[in-house]
Design a protein around this motif. Structure first.
Motif, PDB file in Angstrom:
ATOM      1  N   ALA A  28      27.039 132.268 -29.060  1.00 29.30           N
ATOM      2  CA  ALA A  28      27.726 131.013 -28.877  1.00 29.30           C
ATOM      3  C   ALA A  28      27.664 130.111 -30.076  1.00 29.30           C
ATOM      4  CB  ALA A  28      27.026 130.309 -27.624  1.00 29.30           C
ATOM      5  N   ARG A  29      26.556 130.134 -30.963  1.00 27.32           N
ATOM      6  CA  ARG A  29      26.571 129.468 -31.994  1.00 27.32           C
ATOM      7  C   ARG A  29      27.483 129.749 -33.125  1.00 27.32           C
ATOM      8  NH1 ARG A  29      22.237 125.983 -33.036  1.00 27.32           N
ATOM      9  NH2 ARG A  29      22.309 126.263 -35.156  1.00 27.32           N
ATOM     10  N   HIS A  30      27.786 131.050 -33.140  1.00 28.74           N
ATOM     11  CA  HIS A  30      28.667 131.555 -33.994  1.00 28.74           C
ATOM     12  C   HIS A  30      30.072 131.259 -33.642  1.00 28.74           C
ATOM     13  CE1 HIS A  30      25.519 134.093 -35.776  1.00 28.74           C
ATOM     14  NE2 HIS A  30      26.344 134.411 -36.654  1.00 28.74           N
ATOM     15  N   ARG A  31      30.328 131.116 -32.351  1.00 28.31           N
ATOM     16  CA  ARG A  31      31.688 130.998 -31.780  1.00 28.31           C
ATOM     17  C   ARG A  31      31.963 129.559 -32.216  1.00 28.31           C
ATOM     18  NH1 ARG A  31      35.629 132.943 -30.201  1.00 28.31           N
ATOM     19  NH2 ARG A  31      36.391 131.518 -31.691  1.00 28.31           N
ATOM     20  N   PHE A  32      31.076 128.567 -31.894  1.00 28.68           N
ATOM     21  CA  PHE A  32      31.160 127.352 -32.150  1.00 28.68           C
ATOM     22  C   PHE A  32      31.545 126.994 -33.726  1.00 28.68           C
ATOM     23  CE2 PHE A  32      29.525 122.991 -33.220  1.00 28.68           C
ATOM     24  CZ  PHE A  32      30.331 122.150 -32.358  1.00 28.68           C
ATOM     25  N   VAL A  33      30.860 127.486 -34.555  1.00 28.02           N
ATOM     26  CA  VAL A  33      31.158 127.425 -36.194  1.00 28.02           C
ATOM     27  C   VAL A  33      32.637 128.008 -36.498  1.00 28.02           C
ATOM     28  CG1 VAL A  33      30.436 127.766 -38.233  1.00 28.02           C
ATOM     29  CG2 VAL A  33      28.722 127.483 -36.432  1.00 28.02           C
ATOM     30  N   ALA A  34      32.762 129.160 -35.944  1.00 32.18           N
ATOM     31  CA  ALA A  34      33.956 129.712 -36.115  1.00 32.18           C
ATOM     32  C   ALA A  34      35.324 129.016 -35.763  1.00 32.18           C
ATOM     33  CB  ALA A  34      34.176 131.150 -35.668  1.00 32.18           C
ATOM     34  N   GLY A  35      35.153 128.203 -34.606  1.00 29.76           N
ATOM     35  CA  GLY A  35      36.185 127.539 -34.065  1.00 29.76           C
ATOM     36  C   GLY A  35      36.828 128.427 -32.944  1.00 29.76           C
ATOM     37  N   GLU A  36      37.516 127.618 -31.955  1.00 33.93           N
ATOM     38  CA  GLU A  36      37.974 128.276 -30.810  1.00 33.93           C
ATOM     39  C   GLU A  36      39.195 128.924 -30.967  1.00 33.93           C
ATOM     40  OE1 GLU A  36      38.979 125.567 -27.334  1.00 33.93           O
ATOM     41  OE2 GLU A  36      37.067 124.468 -27.824  1.00 33.93           O
ATOM     42  N   SER A  37      39.879 128.805 -31.876  1.00 36.12           N
ATOM     43  CA  SER A  37      41.262 129.371 -32.359  1.00 36.12           C
ATOM     44  C   SER A  37      40.784 131.012 -33.144  1.00 36.12           C
ATOM     45  CB  SER A  37      42.118 128.788 -33.202  1.00 36.12           C
ATOM     46  OG  SER A  37      41.401 128.464 -34.526  1.00 36.12           O
ATOM     47  N   LYS A  38      39.771 131.303 -33.444  1.00 30.62           N
ATOM     48  CA  LYS A  38      39.408 132.392 -34.111  1.00 30.62           C
ATOM     49  C   LYS A  38      38.897 133.495 -32.906  1.00 30.62           C
ATOM     50  CE  LYS A  38      40.497 130.275 -37.886  1.00 30.62           C
ATOM     51  NZ  LYS A  38      41.751 130.697 -38.475  1.00 30.62           N
ATOM     52  N   ASN A  39      39.144 134.788 -33.409  1.00 31.07           N
ATOM     53  CA  ASN A  39      38.789 135.939 -32.542  1.00 31.07           C
ATOM     54  C   ASN A  39      37.361 136.335 -33.206  1.00 31.07           C
ATOM     55  OD1 ASN A  39      40.699 136.216 -30.497  1.00 31.07           O
ATOM     56  ND2 ASN A  39      42.106 137.028 -32.092  1.00 31.07           N
ATOM     57  N   LEU A  40      36.530 136.458 -32.363  1.00 32.07           N
ATOM     58  CA  LEU A  40      35.220 137.076 -32.948  1.00 32.07           C
ATOM     59  C   LEU A  40      34.947 138.298 -32.383  1.00 32.07           C
ATOM     60  CD1 LEU A  40      32.627 134.032 -32.573  1.00 32.07           C
ATOM     61  CD2 LEU A  40      34.217 134.774 -34.500  1.00 32.07           C
ATOM     62  N   LEU A  41      34.664 139.311 -33.129  1.00 29.50           N
ATOM     63  CA  LEU A  41      34.418 140.871 -32.891  1.00 29.50           C
ATOM     64  C   LEU A  41      33.026 141.223 -33.136  1.00 29.50           C
ATOM     65  CD1 LEU A  41      37.821 141.960 -34.587  1.00 29.50           C
ATOM     66  CD2 LEU A  41      37.495 141.214 -32.369  1.00 29.50           C
ATOM     67  N   GLU A  42      32.405 141.639 -32.336  1.00 30.68           N
ATOM     68  CA  GLU A  42      30.891 142.024 -32.326  1.00 30.68           C
ATOM     69  C   GLU A  42      31.011 143.653 -32.845  1.00 30.68           C
ATOM     70  OE1 GLU A  42      27.877 144.556 -31.927  1.00 30.68           O
ATOM     71  OE2 GLU A  42      28.946 144.369 -29.759  1.00 30.68           O
ATOM     72  N   PHE A  43      30.305 143.821 -34.081  1.00 34.38           N
ATOM     73  CA  PHE A  43      30.383 144.985 -34.743  1.00 34.38           C
ATOM     74  C   PHE A  43      28.901 145.593 -35.269  1.00 34.38           C
ATOM     75  CE2 PHE A  43      34.749 144.503 -37.295  1.00 34.38           C
ATOM     76  CZ  PHE A  43      35.281 144.675 -36.138  1.00 34.38           C
ATOM     77  N   GLY A  44      27.933 145.217 -34.308  1.00 40.78           N
ATOM     78  CA  GLY A  44      26.591 145.190 -34.629  1.00 40.78           C
ATOM     79  C   GLY A  44      25.668 146.692 -34.422  1.00 40.78           C
ATOM     80  N   LEU A  45      26.552 147.579 -33.713  1.00 45.11           N
ATOM     81  CA  LEU A  45      25.781 148.509 -33.034  1.00 45.11           C
ATOM     82  C   LEU A  45      24.968 149.536 -34.094  1.00 45.11           C
ATOM     83  CD1 LEU A  45      25.176 150.400 -30.829  1.00 45.11           C
ATOM     84  CD2 LEU A  45      27.301 151.786 -31.273  1.00 45.11           C
ATOM     85  N   ARG A  46      25.516 149.844 -35.316  1.00 47.27           N
ATOM     86  CA  ARG A  46      24.630 150.497 -36.272  1.00 47.27           C
ATOM     87  C   ARG A  46      23.591 149.706 -37.040  1.00 47.27           C
ATOM     88  NH1 ARG A  46      29.115 151.953 -40.511  1.00 47.27           N
ATOM     89  NH2 ARG A  46      30.281 152.323 -38.496  1.00 47.27           N
ATOM     90  N   ARG A  47      23.635 148.382 -36.435  1.00 45.58           N
ATOM     91  CA  ARG A  47      22.475 147.671 -37.379  1.00 45.58           C
ATOM     92  C   ARG A  47      21.393 147.214 -36.189  1.00 45.58           C
ATOM     93  NH1 ARG A  47      24.674 145.882 -42.197  1.00 45.58           N
ATOM     94  NH2 ARG A  47      25.658 147.587 -43.213  1.00 45.58           N
ATOM     95  N   ALA A  48      21.614 147.324 -34.810  1.00 43.52           N
ATOM     96  CA  ALA A  48      20.923 146.795 -34.066  1.00 43.52           C
ATOM     97  C   ALA A  48      19.272 147.452 -33.715  1.00 43.52           C
ATOM     98  CB  ALA A  48      21.596 146.980 -32.574  1.00 43.52           C
ATOM     99  N   GLN A  49      18.694 146.827 -32.906  1.00 41.48           N
ATOM    100  CA  GLN A  49      17.322 147.424 -33.070  1.00 41.48           C
ATOM    101  C   GLN A  49      17.480 148.629 -31.594  1.00 41.48           C
ATOM    102  OE1 GLN A  49      17.661 144.129 -33.161  1.00 41.48           O
ATOM    103  NE2 GLN A  49      16.064 143.276 -34.453  1.00 41.48           N
ATOM    104  N   GLY A  50      17.778 149.831 -32.056  1.00 36.40           N
ATOM    105  CA  GLY A  50      17.953 150.876 -31.198  1.00 36.40           C
ATOM    106  C   GLY A  50      19.096 150.752 -30.393  1.00 36.40           C
ATOM    107  N   PRO A  51      19.222 151.796 -29.257  1.00 32.77           N
ATOM    108  CA  PRO A  51      20.269 151.792 -28.320  1.00 32.77           C
ATOM    109  C   PRO A  51      20.401 150.712 -27.492  1.00 32.77           C
ATOM    110  CG  PRO A  51      19.214 153.989 -28.576  1.00 32.77           C
ATOM    111  CD  PRO A  51      18.288 153.187 -29.494  1.00 32.77           C
ATOM    112  N   ASP A  52      19.152 150.306 -27.002  1.00 31.08           N
ATOM    113  CA  ASP A  52      19.233 149.228 -25.869  1.00 31.08           C
ATOM    114  C   ASP A  52      19.512 148.117 -26.760  1.00 31.08           C
ATOM    115  OD1 ASP A  52      18.534 148.250 -23.271  1.00 31.08           O
ATOM    116  OD2 ASP A  52      16.830 147.375 -24.121  1.00 31.08           O
ATOM    117  N   GLY A  53      18.980 147.843 -28.070  1.00 31.05           N
ATOM    118  CA  GLY A  53      19.272 146.452 -28.593  1.00 31.05           C
ATOM    119  C   GLY A  53      20.710 146.388 -28.699  1.00 31.05           C
ATOM    120  N   GLY A  54      21.468 147.419 -28.988  1.00 29.95           N
ATOM    121  CA  GLY A  54      22.835 147.881 -29.309  1.00 29.95           C
ATOM    122  C   GLY A  54      23.641 147.362 -28.011  1.00 29.95           C
ATOM    123  N   ILE A  55      23.452 148.109 -27.092  1.00 34.42           N
ATOM    124  CA  ILE A  55      24.236 147.643 -25.796  1.00 34.42           C
ATOM    125  C   ILE A  55      24.082 146.510 -25.079  1.00 34.42           C
ATOM    126  CG2 ILE A  55      24.155 148.492 -23.260  1.00 34.42           C
ATOM    127  CD1 ILE A  55      25.341 150.648 -24.807  1.00 34.42           C
TER     128      ILE A  55
END
Length: 558
Positions: free
Chosen positions: A163-190
């Motif tokens: 939500a904080r990233h969403r607020f800084v980026a602005g309502e007009s921008k699309n935010l895409l989550e690309f973090g699976l490969r860097r997440a703390q394991g499968p459960d963290g990624g999901i």
């Protein structure tokens, strides 16, 4: 274990088990079982207890938090049952002096005698206000402590981060989550994909999360795909049907080359482009042949301005001839502000010169280890990015490791209990409570107030004294224009009892976005936000301090 054998589930409202099959009654700390045995041994295990789950401080230096993880908590208790294998392992883990009767007791334990009241998931919440209240036999409720904290802590933290990233980026921008490969394991990624979406992101690259939760998927290709090509000669099937299926371009590769020449000789571009990397052009062309309806090119493998952009434009214009609209470009390195602005200028020039009305609005996506600070810096510099792909910093919650929720006993057998500490922030607020959000004339929330369970609720237009729980000089009168009770029953603990439905993820996401829009801007700002006020009623304030003095030992000076 079927959900409808473990509590008050109406016909047609069976609650599925937790998303992660590892969430079982054994997903807890050993001391929960040692305490359960001690309660049982002392004959206290069925005493009725009330616990509050709350946090003490907002994360990331901000002044708000988004509550998440409730659905998984309800799924957990709806299916709570120790198997014989579970009980056998508990027996091995505890002292051999533990009596057999305790294990017989565990065989019958479920959550049919437990009540859960909670703030709806996706709500903006604040320190000290209970997110979840759990009532029931103390031994059973104690077994819920660790899994509840596990399910709420990370979920709320990553949702707030999103939500904080969403607020800084602005309502007009699309935010895409690309973090699976860097997440703390499968459960963290999901979990990160799910809760980033809840917090306002638009899509994820995580295919498993897309399947599990219905989150829109986004993704194109990597640098490896681009560098795997050597030349356009590698492209065997060069034909491409038009978007309407009425015609076929037999040599799409030649059409792309024709457009590249036009761009290179363009008067409007004044010879901006010379020779480009032909292996990159081959990769773009091949990808466009595979996905003509969704061609998005990663343009920084070799050189963004000298090669990536002109090669993309040539392929996109060739697709346009056949009725397709290219999806855009992705920048994954370099000066994102400068490159996005330069790319936009070129797109607008091409739109004007070649009469392609949509080209100037070509979508520009940026990635490359983005976080709140880089988004803020890009905004200050000025940029032309339409979509941000964010990974490491959002899914790992790099700026803060944990939220720090706690689970505290506030009442036993109708007797309020308090936890004292030399650190006043760790003093708990005793007794079973009700929580309200009071709104002012402008429609913004003014203050959250906790009252004793049996106190009359605040009334619209009625002056009420709101007190800081521990600081006697901090107090204010409020005349609310609207009063919202925060906690609702999500698990009634008796067959047929009324309970709230668990809404779908998209509805929780919409609640989160709506809630954030209702907050006063100064509470939301990134730097030096105004603290939101959390208070107690005058009656509850007096009781807290009476109990505090009653429980605190009196020192003696010698």
């Amino acid at each position: 274990m079927a959900a409808n054998s473990n509590g008050p589930i109406d016909s047609g409202r069976v609650i599925a088990p937790p998303t992660n099959p590892m969430v079982t009654p054994l997903l807890t700390d050993l001391y929960q079982f040692t305490m359960a045995y001690a309660y049982w041994k002392a004959g206290k295990h069925n005493e009725q207890a009330v616990f509050d789950l709350y946090f003490r401080k907002n994360p990331f230096g901000g002044e708000y938090t988004i509550f998440a993880g409730l659905e998984e908590c309800i799924r957990f208790i709806a299916n709570f049952k120790l198997t014989e294998d579970d009980i056998g392992f508990v027996r091995e883990s505890l002292s051999s002096s533990c009596e057999d009767g305790f294990y017989d007791y565990l065989r019958g334990v479920d959550c049919s005698g437990v009540k859960v009241y909670a703030i709806p998931e996706g709500t903006v919440v604040f320190p000290k206000v209970p997110l979840i209240r759990v009532e029931g036999p103390i031994a059973v409720v104690q077994l819920l402590e660790t899994p509840f904290l596990n399910l709420v802590n990370y979920a709320s933290l990553v949702t707030t981060n999103a939500a904080r990233h969403r607020f800084v980026a602005g309502e007009s921008k699309n935010l895409l989550e690309f973090g699976l490969r860097r997440a703390q394991g499968p459960d963290g990624g999901i979990g990160a994909s799910r809760y980033c979406y809840l917090g306002g992101f638009h899509a994820t690259s995580n295919v498993a999360a897309g399947k599990l939760f219905g989150i829109p998927l986004r993704g194109t290709h990597s640098h490896a795909f681009v560098s795997s090509f050597m030349s356009p000669d590698e492209i065997i099937d060069k034909s491409l049907h038009s978007s309407d299926g009425q015609s076929t371009c037999e040599d799409f590769v030649s059409l792309v080359q024709t457009w590249l020449s036009k761009i290179q000789w363009s008067k409007s571009l004044n010879g901006t482009f010379g020779e480009t990397n032909q292996s990159e052009l081959a990769a773009f062309t091949s990808y466009a042949l595979a996905f003509p309806n969704n061609f998005l090119a990663l343009v920084d493998t070799y050189d963004v301005m000298r090669s990536g952009i002109p090669n993309y434009c040539a392929v996109a214009l060739a697709l346009n001839d056949l009725g397709y609209k290219a999806a855009g470009i992705r920048l994954d390195s370099g000066d994102l502000a400068y490159l996005s602005c330069e790319a936009r200028k070129i797109f607008c020039t091409i739109e004007k010169e070649f009469g392609v009305p949509w080209f100037g609005k070509t979508n520009i996506t940026a990635s490359n280890d983005l976080n709140e600070e880089t988004l803020d810096a890009l905004n200050k510099q000025g940029h032309e990015v339409d979509s941000f792909g964010i990974g490491t910093y959002v899914v790992t919650c790099y700026a803060q490791a944990a939220l720090g929720c706690v689970f505290k006993l506030v009442e036993i057998n109708n007797q309020p209990r308090i936890k004292l500490s030399e650190d006043v922030t760790k003093v708990s607020i005793p007794c079973k409570k009700r929580s309200y959000r009071l709104y002012g004339k402008e429609g913004y929330p003014l203050v959250d107030i906790m009252t004793g369970e049996n106190e009359p609720p605040p009334q619209v237009g009625e002056r009420i004294l709101c007190r800081h729980p521990f600081n006697e000089s901090k107090r204010a009168y409020v005349v609310p224009q609207r009063v919202e009770e925060l906690m609702k029953c999500f698990w009634p603990g008796s067959p047929g009892g009324a309970r709230e439905d668990l809404p779908p993820l998209k509805d929780i996401r919409e609640r989160c976005i709506t809630q954030l829009k209702k907050m006063r801007p100064d509470h939301m700002r990134r730097l030096n936000p105004t603290p939101y006020k959390v208070s107690v009623s005058a009656e509850l304030y007096d009781f807290i301090h009476f109990l505090w003095l009653n429980e605190a030992p009196v020192g003696e000076l010698q």
